[in-house]
Design a protein around this motif. Structure first.
Motif, PDB file in Angstrom:
ATOM      1  N   ASP A  56       9.577   2.274   8.145  1.00  0.00           N
ATOM      2  CA  ASP A  56      10.467   3.248   8.788  1.00  0.00           C
ATOM      3  C   ASP A  56      10.084   3.468  10.245  1.00  0.00           C
ATOM      4  OD1 ASP A  56      11.751   3.493   6.369  1.00  0.00           O
ATOM      5  OD2 ASP A  56      10.811   5.408   5.827  1.00  0.00           O
ATOM      6  N   ALA A  57       8.781   3.575  10.507  1.00  0.00           N
ATOM      7  CA  ALA A  57       8.314   3.813  11.883  1.00  0.00           C
ATOM      8  C   ALA A  57       8.644   2.626  12.783  1.00  0.00           C
ATOM      9  CB  ALA A  57       6.815   4.076  11.884  1.00  0.00           C
ATOM     10  N   ALA A  58       8.461   1.421  12.262  1.00  0.00           N
ATOM     11  CA  ALA A  58       8.757   0.219  13.055  1.00  0.00           C
ATOM     12  C   ALA A  58      10.240   0.123  13.370  1.00  0.00           C
ATOM     13  CB  ALA A  58       8.285  -1.021  12.305  1.00  0.00           C
ATOM     14  N   GLU A  59      11.069   0.430  12.394  1.00  0.00           N
ATOM     15  CA  GLU A  59      12.515   0.362  12.619  1.00  0.00           C
ATOM     16  C   GLU A  59      12.980   1.444  13.584  1.00  0.00           C
ATOM     17  OE1 GLU A  59      13.961  -1.764   8.455  1.00  0.00           O
ATOM     18  OE2 GLU A  59      14.030   0.428   8.608  1.00  0.00           O
ATOM     19  N   LEU A  60      12.397   2.637  13.475  1.00  0.00           N
ATOM     20  CA  LEU A  60      12.720   3.710  14.416  1.00  0.00           C
ATOM     21  C   LEU A  60      12.306   3.344  15.841  1.00  0.00           C
ATOM     22  CD1 LEU A  60      11.793   6.948  12.420  1.00  0.00           C
ATOM     23  CD2 LEU A  60      14.051   6.346  13.311  1.00  0.00           C
ATOM     24  N   ALA A  61      11.257   2.551  15.949  1.00  0.00           N
ATOM     25  CA  ALA A  61      10.783   2.113  17.267  1.00  0.00           C
ATOM     26  C   ALA A  61      11.638   0.986  17.842  1.00  0.00           C
ATOM     27  CB  ALA A  61       9.334   1.659  17.171  1.00  0.00           C
ATOM     28  N   GLY A  62      12.556   0.470  17.030  1.00  0.00           N
ATOM     29  CA  GLY A  62      13.472  -0.556  17.506  1.00  0.00           C
ATOM     30  C   GLY A  62      13.196  -1.955  17.015  1.00  0.00           C
ATOM     31  N   GLY A  94       0.823  -1.200   0.000  1.00  0.00           N
ATOM     32  CA  GLY A  94       0.000   0.000   0.000  1.00  0.00           C
ATOM     33  C   GLY A  94       0.855   1.248   0.000  1.00  0.00           C
ATOM     34  N   GLU A  95       0.165   2.381  -0.143  1.00  0.00           N
ATOM     35  CA  GLU A  95       0.893   3.637  -0.293  1.00  0.00           C
ATOM     36  C   GLU A  95       1.678   4.040   0.949  1.00  0.00           C
ATOM     37  OE1 GLU A  95      -3.456   4.902   0.725  1.00  0.00           O
ATOM     38  OE2 GLU A  95      -2.456   3.292  -0.380  1.00  0.00           O
ATOM     39  N   SER A  96       1.332   3.454   2.113  1.00  0.00           N
ATOM     40  CA  SER A  96       2.027   3.804   3.360  1.00  0.00           C
ATOM     41  C   SER A  96       3.012   2.717   3.803  1.00  0.00           C
ATOM     42  CB  SER A  96       1.011   4.063   4.475  1.00  0.00           C
ATOM     43  OG  SER A  96       0.136   5.111   4.129  1.00  0.00           O
ATOM     44  N   LYS A  97       3.378   1.833   2.884  1.00  0.00           N
ATOM     45  CA  LYS A  97       4.257   0.713   3.237  1.00  0.00           C
ATOM     46  C   LYS A  97       5.583   1.199   3.820  1.00  0.00           C
ATOM     47  CE  LYS A  97       6.952  -1.268   0.258  1.00  0.00           C
ATOM     48  NZ  LYS A  97       7.485  -2.019  -0.904  1.00  0.00           N
ATOM     49  N   GLN A  98       6.256   2.094   3.125  1.00  0.00           N
ATOM     50  CA  GLN A  98       7.570   2.535   3.592  1.00  0.00           C
ATOM     51  C   GLN A  98       7.467   3.312   4.898  1.00  0.00           C
ATOM     52  OE1 GLN A  98      10.314   1.343   1.988  1.00  0.00           O
ATOM     53  NE2 GLN A  98      11.298   2.042   3.869  1.00  0.00           N
ATOM     54  N   GLU A  99       6.386   4.069   5.042  1.00  0.00           N
ATOM     55  CA  GLU A  99       6.174   4.811   6.292  1.00  0.00           C
ATOM     56  C   GLU A  99       6.051   3.848   7.468  1.00  0.00           C
ATOM     57  OE1 GLU A  99       2.936   7.873   8.352  1.00  0.00           O
ATOM     58  OE2 GLU A  99       2.698   7.299   6.243  1.00  0.00           O
ATOM     59  N   LEU A 100       5.343   2.740   7.278  1.00  0.00           N
ATOM     60  CA  LEU A 100       5.199   1.746   8.339  1.00  0.00           C
ATOM     61  C   LEU A 100       6.540   1.088   8.650  1.00  0.00           C
ATOM     62  CD1 LEU A 100       3.568  -0.005  10.274  1.00  0.00           C
ATOM     63  CD2 LEU A 100       3.004  -1.505   8.336  1.00  0.00           C
ATOM     64  N   SER A 135      12.933  -5.152  14.295  1.00  0.00           N
ATOM     65  CA  SER A 135      13.426  -5.701  13.035  1.00  0.00           C
ATOM     66  C   SER A 135      12.204  -5.930  12.153  1.00  0.00           C
ATOM     67  CB  SER A 135      14.154  -7.025  13.265  1.00  0.00           C
ATOM     68  OG  SER A 135      15.270  -6.841  14.101  1.00  0.00           O
ATOM     69  N   VAL A 136      12.303  -5.600  10.880  1.00  0.00           N
ATOM     70  CA  VAL A 136      11.161  -5.718   9.985  1.00  0.00           C
ATOM     71  C   VAL A 136      11.447  -6.750   8.907  1.00  0.00           C
ATOM     72  CG1 VAL A 136       9.679  -4.527   8.330  1.00  0.00           C
ATOM     73  CG2 VAL A 136      10.447  -3.329  10.385  1.00  0.00           C
ATOM     74  N   VAL A 137      10.492  -7.679   8.741  1.00  0.00           N
ATOM     75  CA  VAL A 137      10.556  -8.645   7.650  1.00  0.00           C
ATOM     76  C   VAL A 137       9.376  -8.358   6.734  1.00  0.00           C
ATOM     77  CG1 VAL A 137      10.608 -11.064   6.989  1.00  0.00           C
ATOM     78  CG2 VAL A 137      11.560 -10.354   9.208  1.00  0.00           C
ATOM     79  N   TYR A 138       9.669  -7.872   5.527  1.00  0.00           N
ATOM     80  CA  TYR A 138       8.593  -7.555   4.587  1.00  0.00           C
ATOM     81  C   TYR A 138       8.392  -8.726   3.640  1.00  0.00           C
ATOM     82  CZ  TYR A 138       5.850  -5.359   0.934  1.00  0.00           C
ATOM     83  OH  TYR A 138       4.857  -5.072   0.031  1.00  0.00           O
ATOM     84  N   HIS A 139       7.216  -9.352   3.727  1.00  0.00           N
ATOM     85  CA  HIS A 139       6.926 -10.548   2.934  1.00  0.00           C
ATOM     86  C   HIS A 139       6.215 -10.229   1.625  1.00  0.00           C
ATOM     87  CE1 HIS A 139       7.992 -13.300   6.267  1.00  0.00           C
ATOM     88  NE2 HIS A 139       7.430 -12.396   7.059  1.00  0.00           N
ATOM     89  N   GLY A 140       5.736  -8.990   1.471  1.00  0.00           N
ATOM     90  CA  GLY A 140       4.976  -8.643   0.284  1.00  0.00           C
ATOM     91  C   GLY A 140       3.560  -9.195   0.345  1.00  0.00           C
ATOM     92  N   LYS A 141       2.900  -9.249  -0.803  1.00  0.00           N
ATOM     93  CA  LYS A 141       1.535  -9.770  -0.864  1.00  0.00           C
ATOM     94  C   LYS A 141       1.573 -11.289  -0.882  1.00  0.00           C
ATOM     95  CE  LYS A 141      -0.174  -5.848  -3.608  1.00  0.00           C
ATOM     96  NZ  LYS A 141      -0.776  -5.446  -4.900  1.00  0.00           N
ATOM     97  N   ILE A 142       0.806 -11.893   0.011  1.00  0.00           N
ATOM     98  CA  ILE A 142       0.705 -13.349   0.064  1.00  0.00           C
ATOM     99  C   ILE A 142      -0.777 -13.722   0.141  1.00  0.00           C
ATOM    100  CG2 ILE A 142       1.216 -15.429   1.398  1.00  0.00           C
ATOM    101  CD1 ILE A 142       3.760 -14.101   2.368  1.00  0.00           C
ATOM    102  N   TYR A 143      -1.219 -14.562  -0.774  1.00  0.00           N
ATOM    103  CA  TYR A 143      -2.615 -14.995  -0.793  1.00  0.00           C
ATOM    104  C   TYR A 143      -2.758 -16.466  -0.415  1.00  0.00           C
ATOM    105  CZ  TYR A 143      -3.165 -10.575  -3.251  1.00  0.00           C
ATOM    106  OH  TYR A 143      -3.135  -9.237  -3.584  1.00  0.00           O
TER     107      TYR A 143
END
Length: 376
Positions: free
Chosen positions: A245-251, A237-243, A253-261
């Motif tokens: 960045d916010a999670a990483e700033l909060a400390g 979604g349009e706010s993907k990078q914002e999410l 680790s982020v694993v982005y899996h993309g769209k999974i159906y």
């Protein structure tokens, strides 16, 4: 009996498919009149589905825009030209867009013998995070397009109980019932492997302007004071990078899996997670989310800030944590600790089957249709 189902959004299509199968099983002649424009992907679809008529719709590329409103209005107009040709005995219309309610009401006034059901999946503009501008005349007119149409329905189905409160007196004298979103049974193998050294969170679904990213950041900060956090993101979604960045700033680790159906692939990720995040802006009028139902079906308890139905379900079944705007780390830690029992995952699945299964949906719909058709 000839039945026409009118729907604009592919995001509602799971519900439409259940409706179509229900009426077909009962031996009715069913036609689904549907937009060919995919809301999330912002592209025209080219697939063919039995019983579906896809109407070419004007594209739009911003979720809040004049172009989108015009696209919806044009679809409603074109859809009801098809309805006029079908001349159904039962007209089942999913709302929004509110323009569909307007055209359905006009059709009912013209064809008084048709049975009309509105299925309110969302409330516009109430659910939109647009602040005080909701009170401007344009948005009041938009809201009234729906509200003034409801009285022409033989029955109004609500997607959640919260909508009864929001609509209030508008529903006076109208046959109304809540029928929750439902999902078909999935065939997955679940083997939860939860870390004792860190907390894994899942975010599932569209990453858009109605999720509360600052609140998610606050939650991660609170948990991170207790244990390290990993956030698994499934969606886009349009706010993907914002999410991210916010999670990483909060400390986190982020694993982005993309769209999974694929249900099994989602299950494998959820089996690593302690909680799913069900967090939206407080200005959004929502009682239940599709993502929360998905979490529950996969046995994943949730961290939730949505009031109404979801809060009540969590309180009743003890399958997650409800938080308010005053998030306290000590209290949160106690709730986290109390919700790490593996048995809670089984309770999620049992709750899902009791409230959101296809069987439950069919049984409730059967009662409503008999009511509408005056069948004892």
């Amino acid at each position: 009996m000839k039945i026409a189902i009118v729907n604009c959004f592919d995001t509602y299509e799971d519900r439409v498919d259940l409706l179509y199968e229900f009426f077909i099983e009962q031996g009715h002649n069913v036609t689904v009149i549907h937009s060919d424009f995919r809301h999330f992907k912002k592209e025209h679809r080219k697939d063919i589905k039995e019983g579906f008529i896809f109407i070419e719709s004007r594209p739009y590329y911003k979720n809040i825009s004049v172009a989108r409103l015009y696209s919806h209005y044009k679809f409603a107009k074109d859809a009801f030209e098809v309805v006029e040709k079908i001349k159904p005995d039962l007209l089942y219309t999913l709302v929004p867009p509110n323009s569909l309610a307007k055209f359905a009401a006009k059709y009912k006034q013209k064809h008084k013998n048709v049975k009309l059901i509105f299925d309110l999946i969302d409330l516009w503009p109430e659910t939109m995070p647009i602040g005080k501008i909701k009170k401007l005349p344009l948005f009041s007119f938009w809201k009234e397009m729906r509200d003034k149409s409801l009285k022409f329905a033989d029955f109004v189905i609500l997607e959640c109980n919260l909508y009864k409160t929001v609509l209030g007196d508008t529903l006076n004298g109208i046959n109304t019932e809540t029928v929750y979103w439902a999902k078909k049974e999935i065939n997955v193998t679940s083997t939860p492997m939860l870390s004792e050294d860190e907390i894994h969170l899942a975010y599932l679904g569209s990453i858009n302007n109605i999720i509360d990213i600052p609140k998610i950041k606050e939650i991660i900060v609170a948990i991170n004071e207790i244990k390290p956090v990993t956030l698994h993101i499934i969606g886009d979604g349009e706010s993907k990078q914002e999410l991210i960045d916010a999670a990483e700033l909060a400390g986190a680790s982020v694993v982005y899996h993309g769209k999974i159906y694929d249900p099994q692939k989602k299950q494998d990720i959820f089996d690593k997670c302690h909680f799913g995040l069900n967090i939206m802006k407080s200005s959004v009028c929502v009682g239940l989310t599709m993502k929360s139902i998905d979490y529950f079906q996969h046995g994943l308890p949730i961290i939730n800030n949505i009031s109404g139905d979801t809060t009540e379900i969590i309180n009743k079944y003890k399958i997650g944590i409800n938080i308010d705007k005053n998030l306290k780390v000590s209290c949160f830690f106690k709730n986290i600790s109390n919700n790490l029992d593996y048995n809670i995952r089984h309770k999620c699945i049992l709750m899902f089957k009791a409230n959101f299964s296809a069987e439950k949906f069919y049984n409730e719909l059967d009662v409503i249709i008999k009511n509408v058709l005056n069948i004892a």
